[in-house]
Design an enzyme around this catalytic site. Sequence first.
Site, PDB file in Angstrom:
ATOM      1  N   ASP A 130       0.976  -1.220  -0.206  1.00  0.00           N
ATOM      2  CA  ASP A 130      -0.044   0.043   0.207  1.00  0.00           C
ATOM      3  C   ASP A 130       0.751   1.065  -0.015  1.00  0.00           C
ATOM      4  OD1 ASP A 130       0.837  -0.391   2.649  1.00  0.00           O
ATOM      5  OD2 ASP A 130      -0.965   0.454   3.618  1.00  0.00           O
ATOM      6  N   ASP A 141       6.843   1.262   2.514  1.00  0.00           N
ATOM      7  CA  ASP A 141       6.806   0.292   1.376  1.00  0.00           C
ATOM      8  C   ASP A 141       7.718   0.497   0.454  1.00  0.00           C
ATOM      9  OD1 ASP A 141       3.527  -0.944   1.879  1.00  0.00           O
ATOM     10  OD2 ASP A 141       3.753   1.167   2.813  1.00  0.00           O
ATOM     11  N   ASN A 148      -2.358   2.913   3.271  1.00  0.00           N
ATOM     12  CA  ASN A 148      -1.719   4.120   3.413  1.00  0.00           C
ATOM     13  C   ASN A 148      -2.276   5.282   2.746  1.00  0.00           C
ATOM     14  OD1 ASN A 148       0.021   3.270   5.276  1.00  0.00           O
ATOM     15  ND2 ASN A 148       1.521   2.832   4.022  1.00  0.00           N
ATOM     16  N   THR A 197       2.813  -6.193   2.869  1.00  0.00           N
ATOM     17  CA  THR A 197       3.144  -5.024   3.679  1.00  0.00           C
ATOM     18  C   THR A 197       1.968  -3.964   3.784  1.00  0.00           C
ATOM     19  OG1 THR A 197       4.016  -3.763   1.793  1.00  0.00           O
ATOM     20  CG2 THR A 197       5.497  -5.378   3.043  1.00  0.00           C
ATOM     21  N   PHE A 234      -1.547  -0.528  12.353  1.00  0.00           N
ATOM     22  CA  PHE A 234      -2.301  -0.159  11.174  1.00  0.00           C
ATOM     23  C   PHE A 234      -2.777  -1.189  10.146  1.00  0.00           C
ATOM     24  CE2 PHE A 234      -2.650   1.785   6.732  1.00  0.00           C
ATOM     25  CZ  PHE A 234      -3.280   2.825   7.205  1.00  0.00           C
ATOM     26  N   ASN A 235      -1.982  -1.927   9.587  1.00  0.00           N
ATOM     27  CA  ASN A 235      -2.385  -2.945   8.620  1.00  0.00           C
ATOM     28  C   ASN A 235      -3.673  -3.673   8.981  1.00  0.00           C
ATOM     29  OD1 ASN A 235      -0.335  -1.887   6.907  1.00  0.00           O
ATOM     30  ND2 ASN A 235       0.783  -3.408   7.319  1.00  0.00           N
ATOM     31  N   HIS A 283       9.291  -0.295   9.179  1.00  0.00           N
ATOM     32  CA  HIS A 283       8.369  -1.546   9.241  1.00  0.00           C
ATOM     33  C   HIS A 283       8.642  -2.559   8.047  1.00  0.00           C
ATOM     34  CE1 HIS A 283       6.711   0.819  12.566  1.00  0.00           C
ATOM     35  NE2 HIS A 283       6.558   1.655  11.462  1.00  0.00           N
ATOM     36  N   ASP A 284       8.164  -1.956   6.864  1.00  0.00           N
ATOM     37  CA  ASP A 284       8.102  -2.777   5.483  1.00  0.00           C
ATOM     38  C   ASP A 284       9.317  -3.369   5.156  1.00  0.00           C
ATOM     39  OD1 ASP A 284       5.493  -2.528   5.927  1.00  0.00           O
ATOM     40  OD2 ASP A 284       5.169  -1.055   4.230  1.00  0.00           O
TER      41      ASP A 284
HETATM   42  C1  BDR Z   1       2.259  -0.508   8.812  1.00  0.00           C
HETATM   43  O1  BDR Z   1       1.553   0.690   8.595  1.00  0.00           O
HETATM   44  C2  BDR Z   1       1.769   1.488   7.497  1.00  0.00           C
HETATM   45  O2  BDR Z   1       1.808   2.734   7.780  1.00  0.00           O
HETATM   46  C3  BDR Z   1       3.271   1.112   7.155  1.00  0.00           C
HETATM   47  O3  BDR Z   1       3.510   1.207   5.693  1.00  0.00           O
HETATM   48  C4  BDR Z   1       3.525  -0.285   7.645  1.00  0.00           C
HETATM   49  O4  BDR Z   1       3.102  -1.171   6.636  1.00  0.00           O
HETATM   50  C5  BDR Z   1       3.098  -0.178  10.209  1.00  0.00           C
HETATM   51  O5  BDR Z   1       2.145  -0.391  11.186  1.00  0.00           O
HETATM   52 CA    CA Z   2       2.876  -0.770   4.355  1.00  0.00          CA
END
Ligand code: BDR
Ligand code: CA
Length: 338
Positions: free
Chosen positions: A9, A14, A38, A126, A168-169, A256-257
Site C-alpha cells: 500500500d 513500502d 496508507n 506490507t 495499522f495494517n 516496518h516494511d
Molecule cells: C504499517 O502501516 C503502514 O503505515 C506502514 O506502511 C506499515 O506497513 C506499520 O504499522
Molecule cells: Ca505498508
Amino acid sequence: MRKIILDVDTGVDDAVALILAMNSPEVLPLAITTVAGNAPVCECTRNCLLLTELLAPECPPPVAEGAAAPLEKELVTAPEVHGWDGLGGDIGSLPTPDRSAIATPAHELLIEIARRHPGEVTLVATGPLTNLARAHERDPEAMALYERIVVMGGAFGVPGNTGPVAEFNFYVDPEAAGIMMNARLNVTLVPLDATTEFSISWKQIVDLARKSGHAGQPARPKPRPGKDLGDIVFRALDHYVRFQREESGLHGAYMHDPIAVASALEPSLIEGVSASVAVMTEGDDRGQSLCMSPPVTPSGIEIALYPDWEMLHALIVGRALARAFPGSLSGDCPLDAP
Ligand code: BDR
Ligand code: CA
C-alpha cells in the site's frame, strides 16, 4: 534466486521495501500488487509504477491493482504519516508513470502466480491483507502453494500505532487479517514488536542524500519531484520523519516494511516463535492482535521477534537507501557478511 511478489500500500516504508527487493540479487520480483491502505489504491498503484520504472527501466515487473476498500470496513488512510499521495505529497504532485497497471486484478494475479510456480514463490504483504484474503476465499489451495507468506502486521507486547492497541495494517482490514491468520498457511508475521526496535536517523538520511548530490534539505512548500528516485524518496522520508518526530519524538524513520522484505531475503535474519494469532474486529479493540505461543493446534504462523539489527541496517541503508541515493556509499551488503 528466490521468486517473490510484493503486495503493498505504497506508503513511504513500502517504497523503501520495494527498492530493497528490487536491488537484492537473492530475489526476483515477479510482480507487484497494490492495495488501499496508507493511500487510496490508485495512488499506491501509481507509486509502484513510478518506482519500478525508475528502478528497472528496461524490464519493470508487472503491477496489478487490487482492492480499493477493505472487505467490510470503510477505508482509513494515513495521509498524516505518508502524505496524501502515499509518498509525502499531495494528490497530483508526482510525475505520471510511462506505463499502466495490467488488467488482471491483484487477487487473481496472486492465484495465477501461485499456480504457475507451485512451492517456489515467497509473497511479502506490507499493507492491509484484503487482496490476500480475497485470493484465499476464492482459491485456498492456490494460496497454500506459496512457499512462504511474510506479513508486516500486528502488535503483541507493544502499543499499537493506530490507537492504543492496533497496528495499522490489521486495523484497516481486521476481517482480512483474521482470515489470513486462521488460514493455516506458512506465514511469517513481522509485528511492531520487532519493527519499532529499529530506525534510520534523519541525520543519516540527510547525509546520504547530500553525498549523492541531492540538496538534502527539506524545501517548503514541498517541491513537485521530477522522475528522480532520490528526489522522490527524500521528499517522502522528510514527510515521514516529520510525522514520527511530532508523534513520538523519534528523529528518524521506522522501517516496518523493509524489515519484512529482509526476512524474505534471508529467513534466518529474524528469529521467531510459533504461535496462533487472533485479530479483534470491532469497537475499541478493532485491529488488536492476540497470540498464543506455542499454539494449541498447528497454525503455520511464526512471529518474527528477534532480528539481526546490524544486518538489517546494512541491507536497508547499504542496499535500499544507497540505491535511492547513488554514490552515497561504496560497496554493497552481502547477506553472508558477519
Ligand atoms: C504499517 O502501516 C503502514 O503505515 C506502514 O506502511 C506499515 O506497513 C506499520 O504499522
Ligand atoms: Ca505498508
